[in-house]
Design an enzyme around this catalytic site. Sequence first.
Site, PDB file in Angstrom:
ATOM      1  N   ASN A   9       0.973  -1.285   0.074  1.00 25.72           N
ATOM      2  CA  ASN A   9      -0.091   0.050  -0.074  1.00 25.72           C
ATOM      3  C   ASN A   9       0.925   1.160   0.045  1.00 25.72           C
ATOM      4  O   ASN A   9       1.288   1.530   0.933  1.00 25.72           O
ATOM      5  CB  ASN A   9      -1.016  -0.097   1.083  1.00 25.72           C
ATOM      6  CG  ASN A   9      -1.826   1.164   1.389  1.00 25.72           C
ATOM      7  OD1 ASN A   9      -1.670   2.071   0.409  1.00 25.72           O
ATOM      8  ND2 ASN A   9      -2.325   1.365   2.302  1.00 25.72           N
ATOM      9  N   TRP A  10       1.113   1.904  -1.103  1.00 25.85           N
ATOM     10  CA  TRP A  10       1.957   2.927  -1.236  1.00 25.85           C
ATOM     11  C   TRP A  10       1.387   4.354  -0.732  1.00 25.85           C
ATOM     12  O   TRP A  10       2.159   5.345  -0.722  1.00 25.85           O
ATOM     13  CB  TRP A  10       2.150   3.277  -2.583  1.00 25.85           C
ATOM     14  CG  TRP A  10       3.091   2.173  -3.444  1.00 25.85           C
ATOM     15  CD1 TRP A  10       3.233   0.778  -2.805  1.00 25.85           C
ATOM     16  CD2 TRP A  10       3.523   1.969  -4.735  1.00 25.85           C
ATOM     17  NE1 TRP A  10       4.060   0.150  -3.693  1.00 25.85           N
ATOM     18  CE2 TRP A  10       4.264   0.522  -4.888  1.00 25.85           C
ATOM     19  CE3 TRP A  10       3.456   2.739  -5.979  1.00 25.85           C
ATOM     20  CZ2 TRP A  10       4.846   0.272  -6.185  1.00 25.85           C
ATOM     21  CZ3 TRP A  10       4.266   2.419  -7.087  1.00 25.85           C
ATOM     22  CH2 TRP A  10       4.654   1.159  -7.122  1.00 25.85           C
ATOM     23  N   LYS A  11       0.125   4.241  -0.415  1.00 28.73           N
ATOM     24  CA  LYS A  11      -0.555   5.370   0.378  1.00 28.73           C
ATOM     25  C   LYS A  11      -0.299   6.528  -0.429  1.00 28.73           C
ATOM     26  O   LYS A  11      -0.297   6.521  -1.727  1.00 28.73           O
ATOM     27  CB  LYS A  11       0.166   5.622   1.727  1.00 28.73           C
ATOM     28  CG  LYS A  11      -0.219   4.312   2.729  1.00 28.73           C
ATOM     29  CD  LYS A  11       0.019   4.595   4.011  1.00 28.73           C
ATOM     30  CE  LYS A  11      -0.310   3.207   4.788  1.00 28.73           C
ATOM     31  NZ  LYS A  11      -0.169   3.225   6.128  1.00 28.73           N
ATOM     32  N   HIS A  95      -9.450   1.286   4.695  1.00 25.23           N
ATOM     33  CA  HIS A  95      -8.357   0.947   5.470  1.00 25.23           C
ATOM     34  C   HIS A  95      -8.561   2.021   6.623  1.00 25.23           C
ATOM     35  O   HIS A  95      -9.174   3.032   6.620  1.00 25.23           O
ATOM     36  CB  HIS A  95      -7.186   1.613   4.528  1.00 25.23           C
ATOM     37  CG  HIS A  95      -5.721   1.830   5.002  1.00 25.23           C
ATOM     38  ND1 HIS A  95      -5.490   2.894   5.974  1.00 25.23           N
ATOM     39  CD2 HIS A  95      -4.709   0.950   5.008  1.00 25.23           C
ATOM     40  CE1 HIS A  95      -4.276   2.519   6.339  1.00 25.23           C
ATOM     41  NE2 HIS A  95      -3.677   1.379   5.844  1.00 25.23           N
ATOM     42  N   GLU A  97      -6.846   4.620   7.739  1.00 24.73           N
ATOM     43  CA  GLU A  97      -6.653   5.919   7.509  1.00 24.73           C
ATOM     44  C   GLU A  97      -7.795   6.650   6.922  1.00 24.73           C
ATOM     45  O   GLU A  97      -8.376   7.821   7.251  1.00 24.73           O
ATOM     46  CB  GLU A  97      -5.441   6.248   6.592  1.00 24.73           C
ATOM     47  CG  GLU A  97      -4.142   6.162   7.312  1.00 24.73           C
ATOM     48  CD  GLU A  97      -2.950   5.232   6.828  1.00 24.73           C
ATOM     49  OE1 GLU A  97      -2.948   5.395   5.453  1.00 24.73           O
ATOM     50  OE2 GLU A  97      -2.331   4.917   7.515  1.00 24.73           O
ATOM     51  N   GLU A 167      -5.556  -5.028  10.628  1.00 24.94           N
ATOM     52  CA  GLU A 167      -4.364  -3.757  10.812  1.00 24.94           C
ATOM     53  C   GLU A 167      -4.732  -3.157  12.043  1.00 24.94           C
ATOM     54  O   GLU A 167      -5.764  -2.156  12.035  1.00 24.94           O
ATOM     55  CB  GLU A 167      -4.383  -2.760   9.542  1.00 24.94           C
ATOM     56  CG  GLU A 167      -3.966  -3.337   8.385  1.00 24.94           C
ATOM     57  CD  GLU A 167      -3.286  -2.338   7.262  1.00 24.94           C
ATOM     58  OE1 GLU A 167      -2.363  -2.727   6.775  1.00 24.94           O
ATOM     59  OE2 GLU A 167      -3.935  -1.197   7.170  1.00 24.94           O
ATOM     60  N   GLY A 173       2.330   2.638  10.821  1.00 21.75           N
ATOM     61  CA  GLY A 173       3.196   3.497  10.724  1.00 21.75           C
ATOM     62  C   GLY A 173       3.874   3.868  11.851  1.00 21.75           C
ATOM     63  O   GLY A 173       4.582   5.107  12.120  1.00 21.75           O
ATOM     64  N   SER A 213       3.373  -2.017  10.439  1.00 21.35           N
ATOM     65  CA  SER A 213       4.856  -2.118  10.646  1.00 21.35           C
ATOM     66  C   SER A 213       5.528  -3.422  10.200  1.00 21.35           C
ATOM     67  O   SER A 213       6.356  -3.785  11.024  1.00 21.35           O
ATOM     68  CB  SER A 213       5.037  -1.536  12.113  1.00 21.35           C
ATOM     69  OG  SER A 213       4.648  -0.668  12.365  1.00 21.35           O
ATOM     70  N   GLY A 234       2.885  -1.183   4.290  1.00 20.46           N
ATOM     71  CA  GLY A 234       2.954   0.307   3.937  1.00 20.46           C
ATOM     72  C   GLY A 234       4.386   0.880   3.865  1.00 20.46           C
ATOM     73  O   GLY A 234       4.908   0.552   2.708  1.00 20.46           O
ATOM     74  N   GLY A 235       4.899   1.565   4.671  1.00 23.40           N
ATOM     75  CA  GLY A 235       6.347   1.919   4.809  1.00 23.40           C
ATOM     76  C   GLY A 235       7.376   1.151   3.645  1.00 23.40           C
ATOM     77  O   GLY A 235       8.063   1.639   2.852  1.00 23.40           O
TER      78      GLY A 235
END
Length: 264
Positions: A9-11, A95, A97, A167, A173, A213, A234-235
Site C-alpha cells: 500500500n503505497w499510500k 483502510h 486512515e 491492521e 506507521g 509495521s 505500508g512504509g
Amino acid sequence: MRKPLIAGNWKMNATGETAAALARSISDQSPAYGAVDLLVCPPFCYLQAVAAVLEGGTVLWGAQNMYHEPGGAFTGEISAAMLKDCGATHVILGHSERRHVLGETDEAINKKTLAAHQAGLIPIVCVGELLSEREAGQTGAVIRRQFDRSLAGLSAELMAATVIAYEPVWAIGTGKVAAPQQAEEVHADLRRLISERYNAGAADQVRILYGGSVKPDNAAELLAQPNIDGALVGGASLKADDFLAIAAAGTLLAGDDVDRPQTR
Ligand code: 13P
C-alpha cells in the site's frame, strides 16, 4: 492451501517517475517469488504508469480506494469499472486512515465492497482496533462489528473471494508491530467468524493479511502463524528490496525452494 498475498500500500507517496521505477524493480525480481502473489497499490494517478510497466508480468496492481456508484456526478471519485479499465485486480477498502482520518463508515465500506465484487475487483477489506479499544479489552468486539457491518450481504462464494486485512491502528506507521501471537489470535477469531456466518469452506479459503509495521525483520515470524496468509505493507513497500524481502518470508513458508534474499 492458501497462496500468500504480499500487498504494498503505497499510500499518498511516489511521483510518476518513482512509481514506475519501483514497479520496474519489483517486476524485474518477481520471477523468484512465484510461490506468493505480489500486488502493488499506487495512488490513482499513477495506476496507468504502473500498469504499463507491469503489463504481461506476474505482479498485480490495485487501488487504495474507490466509490460505490458506477458513474455520474460524484466529483473527485473513481468507480470500480474505472479501476478495472486500468487493469486493477484488487482494491483496498476501509483502510484505517480512511476510517479514522477521512471519516469512512462501515456502511460506506460495505457499499464499496459489494460494488467492487460486482465489477469483478477483489476487495481487500481492512479491520482493526484503536489502542484505546485494545486496552479496554474490546478488540474482539470491534473486529466482529467491523466485519459484520463492512462485509454484510455477501454470498459465501463472494466471501471466500474477499481478502481481509487485520491492521491494528496502533501498529500502523508506528514501528509497533503486533506480536505474532496477538495477530494470530485475531486472525483465528476472524476465520472462526467466517465459518459461523458463512461456512467452513469459505473460512478455509479466505486470505487474511496482517498489516501494521511489517518489515523484513519481522515478516517471517508473522507469516509463520497458521492464520496469517500474507501482509499488507505500508512504509516497507516503498523500497523494492524491503518489499521483496517480506515476499521472501512468504515464499519460504509457501514451501518454494528459492534463494532467499538477505533479510535485515
Ligand atoms: P506501515 O507498514 O507503514 O505500518 O503501514 C501499514 C498499512 O497501513 C498498510 O495498509
